[in-house]
Design a protein around this motif. Structure first.
Motif, PDB file in Angstrom:
ATOM      1  N   PRO B  81       0.820  -1.214   0.000  1.00 23.87           N
ATOM      2  CA  PRO B  81       0.000   0.000   0.000  1.00 23.87           C
ATOM      3  C   PRO B  81       0.853   1.262   0.000  1.00 23.87           C
ATOM      4  N   ARG B  82       1.921   1.221   0.784  1.00 26.05           N
ATOM      5  CA  ARG B  82       2.780   2.399   0.851  1.00 26.05           C
ATOM      6  C   ARG B  82       3.451   2.673  -0.494  1.00 26.05           C
ATOM      7  N   VAL B  83       3.934   1.604  -1.139  1.00 29.23           N
ATOM      8  CA  VAL B  83       4.580   1.785  -2.441  1.00 29.23           C
ATOM      9  C   VAL B  83       3.572   2.328  -3.460  1.00 29.23           C
ATOM     10  N   LEU B  84       2.362   1.775  -3.406  1.00 30.51           N
ATOM     11  CA  LEU B  84       1.353   2.235  -4.375  1.00 30.51           C
ATOM     12  C   LEU B  84       0.957   3.694  -4.128  1.00 30.51           C
ATOM     13  N   VAL B  85       0.821   4.066  -2.851  1.00 29.20           N
ATOM     14  CA  VAL B  85       0.475   5.463  -2.567  1.00 29.20           C
ATOM     15  C   VAL B  85       1.604   6.375  -3.053  1.00 29.20           C
ATOM     16  N   GLY B  86       2.861   5.978  -2.785  1.00 31.83           N
ATOM     17  CA  GLY B  86       3.992   6.765  -3.278  1.00 31.83           C
ATOM     18  C   GLY B  86       3.945   6.897  -4.794  1.00 31.83           C
ATOM     19  N   LEU B  87       3.659   5.786  -5.439  1.00 28.49           N
ATOM     20  CA  LEU B  87       3.557   5.763  -6.902  1.00 28.49           C
ATOM     21  C   LEU B  87       2.512   6.774  -7.383  1.00 28.49           C
ATOM     22  N   LEU B  88       1.338   6.713  -6.753  1.00 33.63           N
ATOM     23  CA  LEU B  88       0.260   7.608  -7.187  1.00 33.63           C
ATOM     24  C   LEU B  88       0.582   9.067  -6.879  1.00 33.63           C
ATOM     25  N   VAL B  89       1.205   9.304  -5.725  1.00 35.81           N
ATOM     26  CA  VAL B  89       1.593  10.687  -5.404  1.00 35.81           C
ATOM     27  C   VAL B  89       2.558  11.212  -6.470  1.00 35.81           C
ATOM     28  N   GLY B  90       3.525  10.377  -6.858  1.00 36.36           N
ATOM     29  CA  GLY B  90       4.487  10.793  -7.889  1.00 36.36           C
ATOM     30  C   GLY B  90       3.797  11.039  -9.221  1.00 36.36           C
ATOM     31  N   ILE B  91       2.899  10.142  -9.588  1.00 32.83           N
ATOM     32  CA  ILE B  91       2.141  10.316 -10.827  1.00 32.83           C
ATOM     33  C   ILE B  91       1.372  11.626 -10.784  1.00 32.83           C
ATOM     34  N   ASN B  92       0.674  11.843  -9.676  1.00 34.86           N
ATOM     35  CA  ASN B  92      -0.138  13.055  -9.545  1.00 34.86           C
ATOM     36  C   ASN B  92       0.702  14.320  -9.677  1.00 34.86           C
ATOM     37  N   LEU B  93       1.826  14.334  -8.957  1.00 33.80           N
ATOM     38  CA  LEU B  93       2.648  15.547  -8.968  1.00 33.80           C
ATOM     39  C   LEU B  93       3.277  15.767 -10.336  1.00 33.80           C
ATOM     40  N   ALA B 265      -5.234  20.752  -9.920  1.00 31.59           N
ATOM     41  CA  ALA B 265      -5.607  20.871  -8.501  1.00 31.59           C
ATOM     42  C   ALA B 265      -6.151  19.547  -7.964  1.00 31.59           C
ATOM     43  N   ILE B 266      -6.912  18.816  -8.777  1.00 28.10           N
ATOM     44  CA  ILE B 266      -7.390  17.491  -8.355  1.00 28.10           C
ATOM     45  C   ILE B 266      -6.193  16.612  -8.010  1.00 28.10           C
ATOM     46  N   LEU B 267      -5.205  16.622  -8.904  1.00 26.89           N
ATOM     47  CA  LEU B 267      -4.049  15.738  -8.747  1.00 26.89           C
ATOM     48  C   LEU B 267      -3.171  16.168  -7.576  1.00 26.89           C
ATOM     49  N   ALA B 268      -2.855  17.469  -7.531  1.00 25.49           N
ATOM     50  CA  ALA B 268      -1.960  17.943  -6.474  1.00 25.49           C
ATOM     51  C   ALA B 268      -2.660  17.918  -5.119  1.00 25.49           C
ATOM     52  N   GLY B 269      -3.930  18.313  -5.083  1.00 30.08           N
ATOM     53  CA  GLY B 269      -4.672  18.345  -3.821  1.00 30.08           C
ATOM     54  C   GLY B 269      -4.762  16.967  -3.194  1.00 30.08           C
ATOM     55  N   SER B 270      -5.093  15.960  -4.006  1.00 24.16           N
ATOM     56  CA  SER B 270      -5.239  14.625  -3.423  1.00 24.16           C
ATOM     57  C   SER B 270      -3.886  14.080  -2.959  1.00 24.16           C
ATOM     58  N   SER B 271      -2.817  14.461  -3.663  1.00 30.67           N
ATOM     59  CA  SER B 271      -1.516  13.949  -3.218  1.00 30.67           C
ATOM     60  C   SER B 271      -1.075  14.649  -1.930  1.00 30.67           C
ATOM     61  N   VAL B 272      -1.377  15.935  -1.810  1.00 34.62           N
ATOM     62  CA  VAL B 272      -1.045  16.648  -0.574  1.00 34.62           C
ATOM     63  C   VAL B 272      -1.832  16.057   0.599  1.00 34.62           C
ATOM     64  N   ALA B 273      -3.084  15.675   0.330  1.00 38.95           N
ATOM     65  CA  ALA B 273      -3.926  15.160   1.405  1.00 38.95           C
ATOM     66  C   ALA B 273      -3.376  13.871   2.003  1.00 38.95           C
ATOM     67  N   VAL B 274      -2.691  13.050   1.205  1.00 41.99           N
ATOM     68  CA  VAL B 274      -2.164  11.811   1.777  1.00 41.99           C
ATOM     69  C   VAL B 274      -0.686  11.878   2.102  1.00 41.99           C
ATOM     70  N   ALA B 275       0.076  12.745   1.429  1.00 44.19           N
ATOM     71  CA  ALA B 275       1.530  12.702   1.608  1.00 44.19           C
ATOM     72  C   ALA B 275       2.141  14.028   2.015  1.00 44.19           C
ATOM     73  N   GLY B 276       1.325  15.057   2.204  1.00 43.77           N
ATOM     74  CA  GLY B 276       1.895  16.346   2.582  1.00 43.77           C
ATOM     75  C   GLY B 276       2.561  17.035   1.409  1.00 43.77           C
ATOM     76  N   LEU B 277       3.354  18.069   1.735  1.00 42.02           N
ATOM     77  CA  LEU B 277       3.938  18.901   0.693  1.00 42.02           C
ATOM     78  C   LEU B 277       5.268  18.328   0.221  1.00 42.02           C
ATOM     79  N   VAL B 278       5.191  17.464  -0.784  1.00 40.44           N
ATOM     80  CA  VAL B 278       6.415  16.886  -1.347  1.00 40.44           C
ATOM     81  C   VAL B 278       6.961  17.852  -2.396  1.00 40.44           C
ATOM     82  N   ALA B 279       8.193  18.292  -2.184  1.00 39.11           N
ATOM     83  CA  ALA B 279       8.760  19.319  -3.060  1.00 39.11           C
ATOM     84  C   ALA B 279       9.394  18.718  -4.300  1.00 39.11           C
ATOM     85  N   PHE B 280       9.495  19.529  -5.336  1.00 43.28           N
ATOM     86  CA  PHE B 280      10.370  19.306  -6.477  1.00 43.28           C
ATOM     87  C   PHE B 280       9.881  18.313  -7.522  1.00 43.28           C
TER      88      PHE B 280
END
Lengths: 295, 359
Positions: B81-93, B265-280
């Motif tokens: 689950p953690r790897v998949l969430v990371g994957l999706l956060v990266g995709i979103n950003l 905003a859909i993509l960035a907002g949902s990633s911030v909601a689960v992973a916080g402010l990932v920079a760069f």
């Protein structure tokens, strides 16, 4: 019926006094018209309004008889194309990819380019002499090639009217002639109506059927080059004293600027300049005779 | 005549003039990015306090019954689950940054700079930390609204009546990000008592606590955002030609800008909601992708998607395992945002240095 018509247009940018006031004009199908006027006279603004890029404060633009601002952008784009003064595109784009984007208004997003789209793109590349450069990236093109690529983009829209804002300003003289000749050919062969803002009055007189002179946002004169390109117009619109003669090679009016009379309000020009102008016109005539005799 | 020198390694090939080469190159880049992503997933699933060989990880993914019960639990329940969430956060950003760079026609845009992430972060912090009983499932929606508001405020400040310039957008975005970031910090400091890691999770971006619950939160937003982004690719290509040309070609420019911003905003907002402010990630990934496959959004979006996913998966593995091991304390864990900054910063500086006229 005019293909493009402005009816009592008043144009202004936000928080500014009007740039164009109460201006009416009509572009007939199949003609090449040049908008001429000094910097800040409002001709580029007028061109933008004619292309539906800005909303008039009052007045109406009619495209083929219908108010242009009441039609969706997509619909207008199928009739009218505009080439702004200094367009930019991602430099890695190939010429063909750029031109293909001209089909946007005629494509549905769920459908890939049709055979007809491809045929029109090929035609646009061909007629602008870019067929051999189709896979080149924009960054590798010369200024003239670049400008032809932008014209090809506009042509891919299959417009009935093409508007251009100073299409030759950044080009050297041979590329300028190349572009003007291309536009002339398009007008003759395809009946494309063309309206362009031009700075070079001699070029305008040579290649356009009609000149439309704008001064301070108002229509000063519209008519054939012979009617509009006069010493009076030059002094009143451009604040330049000059001599108008006839180009011995093309037969169109040609003018030589002699001196600026900016700031000399209501000046009719000094007698010296007037006589110099007459002499100059004579010299042009002589050169033409010489050329005719020795051809 | 402008820059004649090849703008990127592939230009020399493209200059030879074959559209087919270009397509083949793009396919190759995307294939390699996908491989990099998959390798990251397998590596990350196998790394941690218990190391699992890649062969067993793959076997566990194919058929859980084929491996030991312990391996099955670690792979499927602890790490996947953690790897998949990371994957999706990266995709979103990655995709969000690509869209925003298209909106402002500048490589200097990303959800972080334009106030999108900051708006989403504050909304997420407010709803999940300050409002008792706020349904956790609605936090990404709140973050989306916050992200959109952030983008709108920045856009409105930068708007001068006829248009926006990148400079004004960037200035307004930096100011808003700093300000909203301060509010977020205040909210977090006032409410979070459980420890420094959770605080960091909010402020620099982290994946400590994520599980299947977070995966289910973010997945629908990722799927919708990516599909919508691909549908907008053609319009983004028209917008890339400048406002006047785009409108002349029949594009509804402001509407397109708004739709692209909303999807970002859909993509960035949902990633911030689960992973916080990932920079760069949102800044770096689109720029790398553009150098590799060019500026055509039909290729740029999928490439950013793959590279963004890959970067986050590898960065998370580094944050969990590599960095702590290197620093001699395998029991601590770094926030993934630190790793993306450490990897992304120098890479981006190099890009700035190496950039040519195409920007």
């Amino acid at each position: 019926m005019p293909i493009l018509q402005a009816d009592r247009l008043t144009l202004s940018y936000r928080r500014g006094s009007p740039v164009v006031r109460d201006l009416s004009l009509a572009i007939e199908p199949g003609e090449i018209a040049a908008l001429v006027g000094p910097n800040g006279s409002g001709k580029s603004t007028l061109l933008r309004a004619l292309a539906r890029l800005m909303r008039p404060q009052s007045g109406t633009v009619y495209l083929d008889g219908r108010p242009i601002h009441r039609q969706p952008a997509r619909k207008v784009a199928q009739q009218l194309a505009i080439l702004p003064q200094n367009p930019t595109a991602p430099e890695d784009l190939t010429v063909r990819d750029l031109v293909a984007r001209g089909r946007f208004a005629r494509q549905a997003w769920w459908r890939p380019a049709s055979q007809r789209d491809q045929a029109v793109i090929d035609w646009a590349l061909d007629v602008t002499g870019l067929a051999g450069l189709a896979t080149r990236q924009l960054s590798t093109l010369s200024g003239g090639e670049r400008q032809r690529a932008w014209i090809a983009l506009a042509l891919a829209q299959e417009p009935r009217v093409l508007l251009l804002d100073e299409p030759t300003t950044f080009l050297d003289i041979s590329h300028q002639l190349e572009i003007m000749a291309l536009l002339q050919t398009l007008n003759r062969d395809s009946g494309l109506s063309i309206v362009m803002v031009l700075h070079d009055l001699n070029q305008a007189a040579r290649f356009c059927h009609r000149l439309i002179a704008i001064r301070d946002g108002r229509l000063y004169a519209a008519g054939t080059p012979d009617e509009v390109l006069t010493e009076t117009m030059l002094s009143e619109v451009f604040q330049v004293e000059g001599a108008v003669g006839r180009d011995p090679f093309t037969g169109t009016p040609i003018f030589t600027p002699l001196q600026s009379v900016r700031g000399r309000n209501g000046s009719e020009g000094s007698p010296d300049a007037a006589s110099a102008g007459a002499q100059h016109a004579e010299r042009i005539q002589q050169a033409g005779n010489y050329h005719a005799e020795h051809r | 005549m402008r820059n004649l020198a090849p703008a990127s390694p592939i230009v020399s090939i493209q200059y030879a003039g074959q559209a087919r080469w270009r397509l083949a190159w793009r396919a190759l880049v995307m294939g390699l990015s996908a491989l990099l992503l998959l390798a990251g997933v397998v590596y990350s699933l196998g790394s941690g306090s218990v190391s699992i060989p890649s062969r067993d990880v793959i076997a566990a993914l194919q058929d859980r019954e084929s491996v030991s019960r312990m391996t099955g639990i670690i792979v499927h329940e602890v790490r996947l689950p953690r790897v998949l969430v990371g994957l999706l956060v990266g995709i979103n950003l990655g995709v969000s940054g690509t869209l925003l760079q298209g909106v402002v026609r500048s490589p200097l845009a990303d959800p972080y700079i334009l106030g999108v992430s900051a708006g989403g972060g504050l909304a997420a912090a407010l709803t999940s930390l300050m409002i008792p009983g706020f349904p956790p499932g609605a936090v990404p929606a709140a973050a989306f609204v916050g992200a959109l508001l952030g983008a709108l405020v920045v856009y409105a400040v930068a708007w001068d009546g006829t248009g926006v310039t990148t400079t004004r957008l960037a200035l307004a975005g930096v100011a808003l990000t700093t300000m909203l970031g301060a509010f977020t910090t205040t909210v977090v400091v006032m409410t979070v008592e459980v420890g420094a890691q959770t605080v960091f999770q909010w402020l620099v971006g982290g994946l400590y606590t994520v599980g299947w619950k977070e995966y289910r939160l973010i997945a629908p937003y990722s799927a919708a955002g990516v599909v919508l982004a691909m549908l907008l690719a053609g319009r983004a290509n028209i917008l890339a030609l400048g406002d006047d040309v785009a409108q002349g070609l029949g594009l509804r420019v402001e509407q397109t800008r708004f739709m692209m911003s909303a999807v970002a905003a859909i993509l960035a907002g949902s990633s911030v909601a689960v992973a916080g402010l990932v920079a760069f990630v949102g800044l770096l990934v689109p720029n790398v992708a553009r150098r590799l496959v060019g500026s055509d959004f039909r290729f740029l979006i999928p490439t950013s998607l793959l590279l963004g996913g890959a970067l986050m998966v590898w960065a998370d593995a580094a944050a969990r395992v590599t960095f702590p091991t290197l620093l001699g304390n395998p029991n601590i864990e770094f926030p993934v945002g630190i790793v993306t900054a450490v990897i992304g910063g120098p890479l981006f500086l190099w890009l700035v240095r190496a950039r040519r006229s195409q920007w």
